[in-house]
Scaffold this motif. Sequence first.
Motif, mmCIF file in Angstrom:
data_model
loop_
_atom_site.group_PDB
_atom_site.id
_atom_site.type_symbol
_atom_site.label_atom_id
_atom_site.label_comp_id
_atom_site.label_asym_id
_atom_site.label_seq_id
_atom_site.Cartn_x
_atom_site.Cartn_y
_atom_site.Cartn_z
ATOM 1 N N SER A 30 0.817 -1.203 0.000
ATOM 2 C CA SER A 30 0.000 0.000 0.000
ATOM 3 C C SER A 30 0.858 1.263 0.000
ATOM 4 O O SER A 30 1.860 1.348 0.714
ATOM 5 N N ARG A 31 0.407 2.251 -0.791
ATOM 6 C CA ARG A 31 1.097 3.542 -0.824
ATOM 7 C C ARG A 31 0.320 4.615 -0.075
ATOM 8 O O ARG A 31 0.678 5.789 -0.123
ATOM 9 N N SER A 32 -0.754 4.212 0.581
ATOM 10 C CA SER A 32 -1.526 5.162 1.377
ATOM 11 C C SER A 32 -1.910 4.477 2.678
ATOM 12 O O SER A 32 -1.471 3.357 2.964
ATOM 13 N N ASP A 33 -2.754 5.147 3.482
ATOM 14 C CA ASP A 33 -3.171 4.550 4.751
ATOM 15 C C ASP A 33 -4.529 3.873 4.632
ATOM 16 O O ASP A 33 -5.191 3.602 5.629
ATOM 17 N N ALA A 34 -4.968 3.593 3.400
ATOM 18 C CA ALA A 34 -6.224 2.883 3.161
ATOM 19 C C ALA A 34 -5.955 1.709 2.227
ATOM 20 O O ALA A 34 -5.198 1.826 1.270
ATOM 21 N N LEU A 35 -6.563 0.582 2.517
ATOM 22 C CA LEU A 35 -6.388 -0.607 1.698
ATOM 23 C C LEU A 35 -7.599 -0.814 0.802
ATOM 24 O O LEU A 35 -8.739 -0.816 1.281
ATOM 25 N N GLY A 36 -7.353 -1.011 -0.499
ATOM 26 C CA GLY A 36 -8.412 -1.299 -1.450
ATOM 27 C C GLY A 36 -8.220 -2.666 -2.070
ATOM 28 O O GLY A 36 -7.178 -3.316 -1.889
ATOM 29 N N PRO A 37 -9.195 -3.158 -2.825
ATOM 30 C CA PRO A 37 -9.125 -4.520 -3.394
ATOM 31 C C PRO A 37 -8.006 -4.703 -4.403
ATOM 32 O O PRO A 37 -7.628 -5.834 -4.697
ATOM 33 N N ASP A 38 -7.470 -3.603 -4.944
ATOM 34 C CA ASP A 38 -6.374 -3.729 -5.899
ATOM 35 C C ASP A 38 -5.107 -4.280 -5.256
ATOM 36 O O ASP A 38 -4.182 -4.698 -5.954
ATOM 37 N N LEU A 39 -5.058 -4.315 -3.927
ATOM 38 C CA LEU A 39 -3.883 -4.816 -3.216
ATOM 39 C C LEU A 39 -4.008 -6.289 -2.860
ATOM 40 O O LEU A 39 -3.102 -6.852 -2.229
ATOM 41 N N LEU A 40 -5.104 -6.925 -3.229
ATOM 42 C CA LEU A 40 -5.328 -8.329 -2.893
ATOM 43 C C LEU A 40 -4.776 -9.235 -3.982
ATOM 44 O O LEU A 40 -4.768 -8.884 -5.161
ATOM 45 N N PRO A 41 -4.333 -10.447 -3.626
ATOM 46 C CA PRO A 41 -3.753 -11.361 -4.616
ATOM 47 C C PRO A 41 -4.815 -11.953 -5.527
ATOM 48 O O PRO A 41 -6.012 -11.940 -5.208
ATOM 49 N N PRO A 42 -4.411 -12.518 -6.664
ATOM 50 C CA PRO A 42 -5.364 -13.013 -7.671
ATOM 51 C C PRO A 42 -6.301 -14.096 -7.164
ATOM 52 O O PRO A 42 -7.438 -14.175 -7.603
ATOM 53 N N GLN A 43 -5.842 -14.948 -6.227
ATOM 54 C CA GLN A 43 -6.721 -16.021 -5.784
ATOM 55 C C GLN A 43 -7.953 -15.487 -5.061
ATOM 56 O O GLN A 43 -8.968 -16.178 -4.940
ATOM 57 N N ILE A 44 -7.888 -14.246 -4.580
ATOM 58 C CA ILE A 44 -9.037 -13.646 -3.898
ATOM 59 C C ILE A 44 -9.856 -12.804 -4.858
ATOM 60 O O ILE A 44 -11.084 -12.849 -4.845
ATOM 61 N N THR A 45 -9.197 -12.047 -5.718
ATOM 62 C CA THR A 45 -9.921 -11.151 -6.623
ATOM 63 C C THR A 45 -10.217 -11.788 -7.968
ATOM 64 O O THR A 45 -11.029 -11.263 -8.726
ATOM 65 N N GLY A 46 -9.584 -12.917 -8.279
ATOM 66 C CA GLY A 46 -9.725 -13.516 -9.602
ATOM 67 C C GLY A 46 -11.157 -13.793 -9.977
ATOM 68 O O GLY A 46 -11.593 -13.514 -11.101
ATOM 69 N N ALA A 47 -11.937 -14.327 -9.018
ATOM 70 C CA ALA A 47 -13.333 -14.644 -9.326
ATOM 71 C C ALA A 47 -14.143 -13.394 -9.571
ATOM 72 O O ALA A 47 -15.172 -13.419 -10.228
ATOM 73 N N ARG A 48 -13.674 -12.251 -9.043
ATOM 74 C CA ARG A 48 -14.419 -11.012 -9.181
ATOM 75 C C ARG A 48 -13.980 -10.233 -10.404
ATOM 76 O O ARG A 48 -14.649 -9.299 -10.820
ATOM 77 N N GLU A 49 -12.826 -10.574 -10.972
ATOM 78 C CA GLU A 49 -12.381 -9.844 -12.157
ATOM 79 C C GLU A 49 -13.272 -10.163 -13.356
ATOM 80 O O GLU A 49 -13.521 -9.310 -14.192
#
Length: 462
Positions: free
Chosen positions: A378-397
Amino acid sequence: MNEERIALIVDDEPGHRMMVRAVLEDDGWTVLEAESGERALTVLAEEAESDTYPDVAMVDMKMPGMDGMQLLKELQVRRPSMPVVLLTAFGSVGSAVDAMKRGAFDYLTKPADNDELTAVLGKAFEYHKLLDENARLRAEVGSEPDFIGASPGIELVRNLVGQAGPTEATVLILGPSGTGKELVAEGLHKASLRADKPLIKVNCAALPDDLLESELFGYEKGAFTGAVKDKPGRFQLADGGTLFLDEIGEMPAPLQAKLLRALQEKTVEPLGSVRTVQVDTRIIAATNRNLKKEVEAGRFREDLYYRLAVLEIRIPPLCERKEDLPLLVSFLLRRLGNKNNKIIRTVTPAFLDALSGYDWPGNVRELENVLERALILSRSDALGPDLLPPQITGARENVIDMEFNHVGRPAPTPANLEEAEKQAIIQALEENGNHRERTAEALGISRRTLQYKLKKYGLTRR
């Protein structure tokens, strides 16, 4: 009796504020208004003096003076648990998406659709309640709780530990890898009358059979090549305290017999010795195996199983207690932040939503690894879904199931994929009376993604 919901509307256009007020008041909201970012901060201060706060803020992106992004930053500092929904023109959607990465809850394009308006603010209110409840629970359990969560499964674990801890009962902890069996063992020891004595841990799966035996029972000088002096075993080291045998299901059969004797007689016989040593040790064991099935298969002694399982505590896997994710995320990020000298102040709703959509085969241990990765990247103090690995976001892509099973269509080829997607959306709209929220749910996508697709395919007038 309906609970009060308060929304703060910040928009420099009086006509749009009036429209939003009418829609929300019809839906049961109490509405506060501000025509600028500066006025919104004043309203917040005034409400704080009367000990009332807005639950949700809706903020226009483009305003004279303090714009929506600047106000978002201020609100995150002053009211971090208050979700902020942004209002933007269609051509500025990219800015709104960027704002969501910085912690905004969601966005709506102007003029806001009435159904979308009430649906998004309703979800924001539920999110606000969840954050407040998490804060309350954190205050109750303290800064370093033993068991994170308020789900029924974790409440049962917490109660059993409280009941069994002060006793001398042997406890068998059951659960998949990564669920926190060692943490439960530590909780039992801390709650016991042996808390001021040692808690000695042995991983039965991590040691070869011969080494495991010598580690548990010790040996005398000359017992085998390399035994140049006497060495007490873990039973002796835990005398007066607790011995935690992790992965007990991996223990070989000959050693099971020797362990059973030690439990029954409270004595151990070091390797190479003809004497027995008296020990006063409480045993806590853990396994990710089904020991009853292991007994039936002849791989685990039945008498040892019943000796160990005086009380069984089952830890539910993370997939069975996803309602605990916000608390776990908050606790782990605070601990990981201290470890990595980095502060994460918030996570976006989309981040939590992505975590909730994953089954977590590695349980809490996997969650901790995922969070540490996101924190580091993360480059800020907030975490978004773009920082999650493919096995978690892959189904949502793949935002719409490419086989379109929900509308009974065959899988499209790449050449006609967009047309097939468009037809799938049209059919889902017709089946759901053109209601966007229900259509998005039927398609398995977010309302925001549906809104983008409608505009992409020229379906916004439907």
